[in-house]
Design an enzyme around this catalytic site. Structure first.
Site, PDB file in Angstrom:
ATOM      1  N   ASP A 163      56.968  33.571  74.735  1.00 38.60           N
ATOM      2  CA  ASP A 163      56.943  35.020  74.232  1.00 38.60           C
ATOM      3  C   ASP A 163      55.919  35.832  74.777  1.00 38.60           C
ATOM      4  OD1 ASP A 163      58.000  36.730  72.569  1.00 38.60           O
ATOM      5  OD2 ASP A 163      58.055  35.725  70.814  1.00 38.60           O
ATOM      6  N   TRP A 179      61.116  40.534  76.535  1.00 34.48           N
ATOM      7  CA  TRP A 179      61.998  41.641  75.687  1.00 34.48           C
ATOM      8  C   TRP A 179      62.433  42.598  76.863  1.00 34.48           C
ATOM      9  CZ3 TRP A 179      56.865  42.032  73.236  1.00 34.48           C
ATOM     10  CH2 TRP A 179      56.464  41.025  72.526  1.00 34.48           C
ATOM     11  N   GLY A 180      62.633  42.021  77.939  1.00 40.30           N
ATOM     12  CA  GLY A 180      63.122  43.259  79.242  1.00 40.30           C
ATOM     13  C   GLY A 180      61.868  44.208  79.648  1.00 40.30           C
ATOM     14  N   ASP A 186      64.818  42.028  70.021  1.00 40.45           N
ATOM     15  CA  ASP A 186      65.481  41.024  69.257  1.00 40.45           C
ATOM     16  C   ASP A 186      66.893  41.528  68.791  1.00 40.45           C
ATOM     17  OD1 ASP A 186      62.985  39.733  69.712  1.00 40.45           O
ATOM     18  OD2 ASP A 186      62.669  39.399  67.493  1.00 40.45           O
TER      19      ASP A 186
HETATM   20  C1  GAL Z   1      59.832  37.505  69.167  1.00 41.34           C
HETATM   21  C2  GAL Z   1      61.030  37.056  69.855  1.00 41.34           C
HETATM   22  C3  GAL Z   1      61.880  36.276  68.855  1.00 41.34           C
HETATM   23  C4  GAL Z   1      60.879  35.042  68.196  1.00 41.34           C
HETATM   24  C5  GAL Z   1      59.805  35.720  67.505  1.00 41.34           C
HETATM   25  C6  GAL Z   1      58.944  34.821  66.894  1.00 41.34           C
HETATM   26  O1  GAL Z   1      58.978  38.157  69.993  1.00 41.34           O
HETATM   27  O2  GAL Z   1      61.675  37.933  70.735  1.00 41.34           O
HETATM   28  O3  GAL Z   1      62.865  35.408  69.784  1.00 41.34           O
HETATM   29  O4  GAL Z   1      60.711  34.300  69.166  1.00 41.34           O
HETATM   30  O5  GAL Z   1      59.248  36.715  68.436  1.00 41.34           O
HETATM   31  O6  GAL Z   1      57.630  35.362  66.125  1.00 41.34           O
END
Ligand code: GAL
Length: 373
Positions: A126, A161-162, A183
Protein backbone atom coordinates in the site's frame (compact mmCIF):
# COMPACT_ATOMS: atom_id res chain seq x y z
CA UNK A 1 6.42 -13.89 -9.27
CA UNK A 2 5.78 -13.93 -12.96
CA UNK A 3 2.04 -14.09 -13.58
CA UNK A 4 0.70 -14.95 -17.01
CA UNK A 5 -3.00 -14.23 -16.43
CA UNK A 6 -4.83 -11.98 -13.93
CA UNK A 7 -4.40 -13.37 -10.38
CA UNK A 8 -7.56 -14.74 -8.73
CA UNK A 9 -8.32 -15.07 -5.04
CA UNK A 10 -9.89 -13.45 -1.98
CA UNK A 11 -8.86 -10.50 0.20
CA UNK A 12 -10.08 -9.76 3.72
CA UNK A 13 -10.42 -5.97 3.46
CA UNK A 14 -13.75 -5.29 1.76
CA UNK A 15 -15.82 -7.18 4.29
CA UNK A 16 -13.70 -7.64 7.39
CA UNK A 17 -11.12 -4.81 7.71
CA UNK A 18 -9.63 -5.23 11.22
CA UNK A 19 -12.05 -8.06 12.18
CA UNK A 20 -9.69 -10.75 10.95
CA UNK A 21 -8.57 -13.94 12.68
CA UNK A 22 -7.03 -17.32 12.10
CA UNK A 23 -10.49 -18.94 12.22
CA UNK A 24 -11.88 -16.54 9.63
CA UNK A 25 -8.99 -17.13 7.26
CA UNK A 26 -9.17 -20.93 7.55
CA UNK A 27 -12.97 -20.97 7.23
CA UNK A 28 -12.68 -18.76 4.15
CA UNK A 29 -10.11 -21.11 2.62
CA UNK A 30 -12.45 -24.06 3.26
CA UNK A 31 -15.40 -22.15 1.79
CA UNK A 32 -13.34 -21.35 -1.30
CA UNK A 33 -12.78 -25.05 -1.83
CA UNK A 34 -16.23 -26.34 -0.82
CA UNK A 35 -18.05 -23.80 -2.98
CA UNK A 36 -16.10 -24.76 -6.08
CA UNK A 37 -14.21 -21.48 -6.31
CA UNK A 38 -10.80 -23.16 -6.16
CA UNK A 39 -11.84 -25.43 -9.03
CA UNK A 40 -12.94 -22.30 -10.92
CA UNK A 41 -9.38 -20.90 -10.62
CA UNK A 42 -9.35 -18.79 -7.43
CA UNK A 43 -6.19 -19.55 -5.46
CA UNK A 44 -4.92 -16.69 -3.27
CA UNK A 45 -6.14 -16.07 0.29
CA UNK A 46 -4.87 -12.61 1.23
CA UNK A 47 -4.87 -10.99 4.67
CA UNK A 48 -5.01 -7.20 4.25
CA UNK A 49 -4.22 -4.49 6.82
CA UNK A 50 -4.50 -4.90 10.64
CA UNK A 51 -2.77 -8.27 11.15
CA UNK A 52 0.06 -7.13 13.48
CA UNK A 53 0.63 -5.44 16.81
CA UNK A 54 1.05 -1.64 16.83
CA UNK A 55 4.83 -1.74 17.47
CA UNK A 56 7.79 -3.69 16.13
CA UNK A 57 9.67 -5.93 18.61
CA UNK A 58 13.08 -5.11 20.11
CA UNK A 59 14.82 -6.61 17.05
CA UNK A 60 12.83 -4.37 14.76
CA UNK A 61 10.54 -7.05 13.37
CA UNK A 62 6.79 -6.69 12.85
CA UNK A 63 4.90 -8.85 15.37
CA UNK A 64 1.85 -10.87 14.36
CA UNK A 65 -1.14 -10.10 16.60
CA UNK A 66 -1.25 -13.14 18.93
CA UNK A 67 -4.95 -12.73 19.72
CA UNK A 68 -6.07 -12.64 16.09
CA UNK A 69 -3.55 -15.24 14.93
CA UNK A 70 -2.68 -17.41 17.96
CA UNK A 71 -0.55 -19.92 16.04
CA UNK A 72 1.30 -17.31 13.99
CA UNK A 73 1.51 -16.73 10.26
CA UNK A 74 3.77 -19.66 9.38
CA UNK A 75 1.15 -22.05 10.78
CA UNK A 76 -1.57 -20.32 8.76
CA UNK A 77 0.51 -20.35 5.58
CA UNK A 78 1.23 -24.06 6.02
CA UNK A 79 -2.47 -24.82 6.54
CA UNK A 80 -3.42 -22.85 3.44
CA UNK A 81 -0.73 -24.57 1.39
CA UNK A 82 -1.96 -27.97 2.62
CA UNK A 83 -5.34 -27.08 1.13
CA UNK A 84 -3.68 -26.44 -2.21
CA UNK A 85 -4.15 -22.65 -1.99
CA UNK A 86 -1.70 -19.75 -1.87
CA UNK A 87 -1.21 -17.28 0.95
CA UNK A 88 -0.93 -13.50 0.72
CA UNK A 89 -0.24 -10.71 3.17
CA UNK A 90 -0.11 -6.92 3.26
CA UNK A 91 2.35 -4.17 4.03
CA UNK A 92 2.82 -0.59 2.98
CA UNK A 93 5.53 1.67 1.54
CA UNK A 94 5.12 4.30 4.27
CA UNK A 95 6.07 4.38 7.94
CA UNK A 96 2.63 3.12 9.03
CA UNK A 97 -0.04 1.20 7.14
CA UNK A 98 -3.26 3.02 6.31
CA UNK A 99 -4.77 1.68 9.54
CA UNK A 100 -1.71 2.78 11.56
CA UNK A 101 0.23 -0.48 11.94
CA UNK A 102 4.00 -0.87 11.38
CA UNK A 103 4.89 -0.64 7.73
CA UNK A 104 7.94 -1.30 5.57
CA UNK A 105 9.51 2.12 4.81
CA UNK A 106 13.28 1.63 5.21
CA UNK A 107 12.62 -1.87 6.57
CA UNK A 108 11.99 -3.48 3.19
CA UNK A 109 14.69 -6.18 3.25
CA UNK A 110 14.02 -7.09 6.89
CA UNK A 111 10.25 -7.33 6.30
CA UNK A 112 10.54 -9.24 3.03
CA UNK A 113 12.67 -11.82 4.84
CA UNK A 114 10.09 -12.09 7.62
CA UNK A 115 7.23 -12.49 5.13
CA UNK A 116 9.22 -15.13 3.25
CA UNK A 117 9.85 -16.99 6.53
CA UNK A 118 6.06 -17.07 7.04
CA UNK A 119 5.73 -18.69 3.60
CA UNK A 120 3.77 -16.02 1.74
CA UNK A 121 3.17 -16.19 -2.03
CA UNK A 122 1.72 -12.70 -2.49
CA UNK A 123 2.36 -9.26 -0.98
CA UNK A 124 -0.03 -6.34 -1.38
CA UNK A 125 1.96 -3.13 -0.90
CA UNK A 126 0.00 0.00 0.00
CA UNK A 127 0.98 3.69 -0.12
CA UNK A 128 -0.15 5.42 3.09
CA UNK A 129 2.06 7.52 5.37
CA UNK A 130 4.95 7.88 2.95
CA UNK A 131 7.41 10.50 4.29
CA UNK A 132 7.31 13.82 2.50
CA UNK A 133 9.87 14.00 -0.28
CA UNK A 134 10.21 10.21 -0.60
CA UNK A 135 10.21 8.97 -4.19
CA UNK A 136 7.04 6.84 -4.61
CA UNK A 137 8.16 4.77 -7.60
CA UNK A 138 11.52 3.99 -5.95
CA UNK A 139 9.76 2.69 -2.83
CA UNK A 140 8.08 0.08 -5.05
CA UNK A 141 11.38 -0.74 -6.71
CA UNK A 142 12.98 -1.29 -3.29
CA UNK A 143 10.34 -3.70 -2.04
CA UNK A 144 10.35 -5.59 -5.32
CA UNK A 145 14.12 -6.11 -5.04
CA UNK A 146 13.73 -7.17 -1.40
CA UNK A 147 11.04 -9.72 -2.27
CA UNK A 148 13.16 -11.15 -5.06
CA UNK A 149 16.04 -11.56 -2.62
CA UNK A 150 13.86 -13.12 0.08
CA UNK A 151 14.19 -16.69 -1.10
CA UNK A 152 10.50 -17.15 -2.01
CA UNK A 153 8.69 -16.59 -5.26
CA UNK A 154 6.26 -13.84 -4.25
CA UNK A 155 3.72 -12.03 -6.40
CA UNK A 156 4.16 -8.30 -5.83
CA UNK A 157 0.79 -6.53 -5.79
CA UNK A 158 1.37 -2.77 -5.79
CA UNK A 159 -1.34 -0.48 -4.43
CA UNK A 160 -0.67 3.24 -4.88
CA UNK A 161 -4.23 3.92 -6.14
CA UNK A 162 -3.14 5.15 -9.57
CA UNK A 163 -0.80 7.89 -8.23
CA UNK A 164 2.39 9.13 -9.95
CA UNK A 165 1.21 7.86 -13.39
CA UNK A 166 1.81 4.40 -12.00
CA UNK A 167 0.84 2.65 -15.24
CA UNK A 168 3.92 4.07 -16.95
CA UNK A 169 6.54 2.68 -14.53
CA UNK A 170 5.05 -0.09 -12.44
CA UNK A 171 5.86 -2.85 -14.94
CA UNK A 172 9.51 -1.77 -14.87
CA UNK A 173 9.77 -2.42 -11.13
CA UNK A 174 8.71 -6.06 -11.29
CA UNK A 175 5.12 -5.91 -9.96
CA UNK A 176 2.67 -8.60 -11.08
CA UNK A 177 -0.39 -6.41 -10.62
CA UNK A 178 -1.04 -2.85 -9.50
CA UNK A 179 -4.00 -0.85 -8.27
CA UNK A 180 -4.86 1.65 -10.95
CA UNK A 181 -7.70 3.31 -9.00
CA UNK A 182 -8.83 4.46 -5.57
CA UNK A 183 -10.84 2.22 -3.28
CA UNK A 184 -14.02 0.50 -4.41
CA UNK A 185 -17.17 0.72 -2.25
CA UNK A 186 -20.17 -1.57 -2.29
CA UNK A 187 -22.48 0.63 -4.35
CA UNK A 188 -23.19 1.05 -8.06
CA UNK A 189 -21.66 4.51 -8.62
CA UNK A 190 -18.38 3.40 -7.12
CA UNK A 191 -17.63 0.60 -9.58
CA UNK A 192 -19.17 2.54 -12.50
CA UNK A 193 -16.86 5.51 -11.88
CA UNK A 194 -13.85 3.21 -11.52
CA UNK A 195 -14.70 1.43 -14.78
CA UNK A 196 -15.25 4.66 -16.73
CA UNK A 197 -12.03 6.17 -15.36
CA UNK A 198 -10.01 3.25 -16.73
CA UNK A 199 -11.11 3.35 -20.38
CA UNK A 200 -7.76 4.68 -21.58
CA UNK A 201 -5.60 2.64 -19.23
CA UNK A 202 -6.36 -0.91 -20.33
CA UNK A 203 -3.53 -1.00 -22.86
CA UNK A 204 -1.09 -1.00 -19.95
CA UNK A 205 -2.34 -4.39 -18.70
CA UNK A 206 -0.72 -7.49 -20.09
CA UNK A 207 1.19 -10.67 -19.40
CA UNK A 208 3.32 -10.21 -16.29
CA UNK A 209 1.55 -7.13 -14.86
CA UNK A 210 -2.20 -6.51 -14.66
CA UNK A 211 -4.26 -3.38 -13.94
CA UNK A 212 -6.05 -4.00 -10.66
CA UNK A 213 -9.30 -2.04 -10.59
CA UNK A 214 -9.70 -3.12 -6.92
CA UNK A 215 -11.22 -6.08 -5.17
CA UNK A 216 -14.65 -7.42 -6.07
CA UNK A 217 -17.75 -6.31 -4.21
CA UNK A 218 -19.86 -9.11 -5.74
CA UNK A 219 -21.98 -10.80 -3.07
CA UNK A 220 -21.28 -8.23 -0.32
CA UNK A 221 -24.96 -7.24 -0.27
CA UNK A 222 -24.22 -4.13 1.76
CA UNK A 223 -22.49 -6.00 4.58
CA UNK A 224 -19.01 -5.21 5.87
CA UNK A 225 -16.29 -2.63 5.73
CA UNK A 226 -16.84 -1.00 2.31
CA UNK A 227 -20.65 -1.35 2.32
CA UNK A 228 -22.26 1.84 1.08
CA UNK A 229 -25.78 0.77 0.13
CA UNK A 230 -24.95 -2.40 -1.78
CA UNK A 231 -25.77 -3.32 -5.37
CA UNK A 232 -28.53 -5.26 -7.09
CA UNK A 233 -27.76 -8.66 -8.62
CA UNK A 234 -27.82 -6.99 -12.04
CA UNK A 235 -25.23 -4.46 -10.91
CA UNK A 236 -22.97 -7.15 -9.44
CA UNK A 237 -23.28 -8.97 -12.76
CA UNK A 238 -22.11 -5.87 -14.66
CA UNK A 239 -19.29 -5.21 -12.19
CA UNK A 240 -17.98 -8.76 -12.50
CA UNK A 241 -18.40 -8.85 -16.29
CA UNK A 242 -16.47 -5.59 -16.73
CA UNK A 243 -13.67 -6.70 -14.39
CA UNK A 244 -13.41 -9.95 -16.36
CA UNK A 245 -13.57 -8.27 -19.74
CA UNK A 246 -10.83 -5.79 -18.86
CA UNK A 247 -8.42 -8.39 -17.42
CA UNK A 248 -8.51 -7.11 -13.84
CA UNK A 249 -7.26 -9.46 -11.15
CA UNK A 250 -10.30 -11.11 -9.53
CA UNK A 251 -9.88 -10.78 -5.77
CA UNK A 252 -13.21 -11.61 -4.15
CA UNK A 253 -14.19 -9.41 -1.22
CA UNK A 254 -17.41 -10.85 0.20
CA UNK A 255 -17.87 -13.31 3.07
CA UNK A 256 -17.36 -16.57 1.19
CA UNK A 257 -18.81 -18.57 4.08
CA UNK A 258 -22.23 -17.00 3.49
CA UNK A 259 -22.20 -15.95 -0.15
CA UNK A 260 -25.55 -16.28 -1.96
CA UNK A 261 -25.98 -18.71 -4.84
CA UNK A 262 -26.50 -16.02 -7.51
CA UNK A 263 -23.24 -14.27 -6.66
CA UNK A 264 -21.43 -17.58 -6.41
CA UNK A 265 -22.62 -18.71 -9.83
CA UNK A 266 -21.62 -15.33 -11.26
CA UNK A 267 -18.06 -15.54 -9.89
CA UNK A 268 -17.78 -19.05 -11.37
CA UNK A 269 -19.26 -18.16 -14.78
CA UNK A 270 -17.10 -20.11 -17.21
CA UNK A 271 -17.51 -17.76 -20.16
CA UNK A 272 -16.54 -14.68 -18.15
CA UNK A 273 -13.56 -16.43 -16.56
CA UNK A 274 -12.46 -17.69 -19.96
CA UNK A 275 -12.34 -14.07 -21.13
CA UNK A 276 -10.56 -12.83 -17.99
CA UNK A 277 -7.95 -15.59 -18.06
CA UNK A 278 -7.28 -15.51 -21.79
CA UNK A 279 -3.61 -16.30 -22.36
CA UNK A 280 -3.06 -13.61 -24.99
CA UNK A 281 -4.08 -10.81 -22.56
CA UNK A 282 -5.09 -8.44 -25.36
CA UNK A 283 -6.53 -4.97 -24.78
CA UNK A 284 -10.29 -4.48 -25.14
CA UNK A 285 -11.42 -1.56 -27.28
CA UNK A 286 -14.63 0.44 -27.63
CA UNK A 287 -16.51 -0.29 -30.86
CA UNK A 288 -19.83 1.39 -30.05
CA UNK A 289 -20.98 4.32 -27.91
CA UNK A 290 -24.57 5.57 -27.63
CA UNK A 291 -23.41 8.88 -26.11
CA UNK A 292 -25.24 8.12 -22.84
CA UNK A 293 -22.74 5.83 -21.20
CA UNK A 294 -23.90 2.83 -23.23
CA UNK A 295 -20.77 1.18 -24.59
CA UNK A 296 -19.94 -1.75 -26.80
CA UNK A 297 -16.53 -3.37 -26.25
CA UNK A 298 -14.60 -5.92 -28.32
CA UNK A 299 -11.54 -7.95 -27.43
CA UNK A 300 -9.43 -10.47 -29.31
CA UNK A 301 -8.97 -13.78 -27.48
CA UNK A 302 -6.80 -16.81 -28.16
CA UNK A 303 -7.95 -19.67 -30.46
CA UNK A 304 -9.37 -17.19 -32.98
CA UNK A 305 -12.17 -16.27 -30.60
CA UNK A 306 -13.33 -12.81 -29.55
CA UNK A 307 -15.24 -11.29 -26.67
CA UNK A 308 -18.06 -8.78 -27.11
CA UNK A 309 -19.76 -6.77 -24.38
CA UNK A 310 -22.67 -4.31 -24.34
CA UNK A 311 -22.75 -2.37 -21.10
CA UNK A 312 -25.22 0.28 -20.06
CA UNK A 313 -23.77 2.50 -17.33
CA UNK A 314 -26.66 4.94 -17.85
CA UNK A 315 -29.62 5.13 -15.47
CA UNK A 316 -32.23 4.40 -18.17
CA UNK A 317 -32.75 1.41 -20.45
CA UNK A 318 -30.95 2.05 -23.72
CA UNK A 319 -30.11 0.68 -27.12
CA UNK A 320 -26.47 0.10 -27.95
CA UNK A 321 -25.36 -0.77 -31.45
CA UNK A 322 -22.51 -2.90 -32.66
CA UNK A 323 -21.60 -2.10 -36.26
CA UNK A 324 -19.23 -4.73 -37.64
CA UNK A 325 -17.43 -1.97 -39.54
CA UNK A 326 -16.07 -0.82 -36.16
CA UNK A 327 -14.25 -4.08 -35.54
CA UNK A 328 -12.84 -4.31 -39.06
CA UNK A 329 -15.52 -6.39 -40.81
CA UNK A 330 -16.40 -3.90 -43.56
CA UNK A 331 -19.67 -4.01 -45.44
CA UNK A 332 -19.23 -6.46 -48.30
CA UNK A 333 -16.32 -8.38 -46.80
CA UNK A 334 -18.53 -11.45 -46.74
CA UNK A 335 -17.96 -12.24 -43.09
CA UNK A 336 -19.91 -11.78 -39.89
CA UNK A 337 -19.79 -12.83 -36.26
CA UNK A 338 -21.28 -15.87 -34.59
CA UNK A 339 -21.89 -14.84 -30.99
CA UNK A 340 -22.65 -16.96 -27.92
CA UNK A 341 -24.18 -15.40 -24.80
CA UNK A 342 -22.04 -16.31 -21.75
CA UNK A 343 -25.08 -16.22 -19.47
CA UNK A 344 -27.67 -18.13 -21.53
CA UNK A 345 -25.55 -20.09 -24.01
CA UNK A 346 -27.81 -18.80 -26.84
CA UNK A 347 -26.08 -18.27 -30.18
CA UNK A 348 -26.86 -15.99 -33.12
CA UNK A 349 -25.15 -14.63 -36.22
CA UNK A 350 -24.53 -10.92 -36.72
CA UNK A 351 -24.15 -10.13 -40.38
CA UNK A 352 -23.95 -6.29 -40.28
CA UNK A 353 -25.17 -4.59 -37.13
CA UNK A 354 -26.66 -5.66 -33.84
CA UNK A 355 -28.67 -3.29 -31.72
CA UNK A 356 -29.04 -4.57 -28.21
CA UNK A 357 -31.56 -3.22 -25.74
CA UNK A 358 -29.79 -3.19 -22.39
CA UNK A 359 -31.49 -2.37 -19.09
CA UNK A 360 -30.03 0.37 -16.90
CA UNK A 361 -26.82 -0.84 -15.18
CA UNK A 362 -27.01 -4.17 -17.03
CA UNK A 363 -24.73 -5.79 -19.60
CA UNK A 364 -24.60 -8.58 -22.17
CA UNK A 365 -21.44 -10.55 -22.91
CA UNK A 366 -20.63 -12.94 -25.74
CA UNK A 367 -17.78 -15.12 -26.94
CA UNK A 368 -17.59 -14.95 -30.74
CA UNK A 369 -16.01 -16.33 -33.87
CA UNK A 370 -15.98 -14.90 -37.37
CA UNK A 371 -18.12 -16.74 -39.95
CA UNK A 372 -18.42 -16.64 -43.72
CA UNK A 373 -21.85 -15.31 -44.65
C1 GAL B 1 -6.12 1.28 1.27
C2 GAL B 1 -6.20 0.25 0.16
C3 GAL B 1 -7.27 -0.75 0.53
C4 GAL B 1 -6.91 -1.41 1.85
C5 GAL B 1 -6.70 -0.36 2.92
C6 GAL B 1 -6.16 -0.96 4.22
O1 GAL B 1 -5.14 2.20 0.99
O2 GAL B 1 -6.49 0.88 -1.05
O3 GAL B 1 -7.42 -1.71 -0.49
O4 GAL B 1 -5.76 -2.19 1.68
O5 GAL B 1 -5.79 0.63 2.50
O6 GAL B 1 -5.95 0.00 5.20
Amino acid sequence: MFTKTPPMGWNSWNTFADKISEDLILETADAMIERGLKDAGYEYIVIDDCWSLRERDENGDIVTDPVKFPHGMKYLADKIHEKGLKFGMYSCAGVKTCAGFPSSYHNEFRDAKLFASFGIDFLKYDFCNVPQGANGPLLYHTMSLALKESGRDILFSACNWGADHVETWIRSCGAGMYRSTGDIMDKYNSFRDIALSQKDKYAYAGIGCFNDTDMLIVGMKNKGNVALGGCTDTEYKTHFAVWCFCASPLMMGCDLRNVDETSLALMKNKGLLRINQDVECRTPFICGDNGKNGLCWFRHLSDNEYALMFVNYGDKNAEITLDLDKIGLWDGCGHGLKIKDVFTGKTETVSRTKTKRVDAHDCAVYVCKTVEL
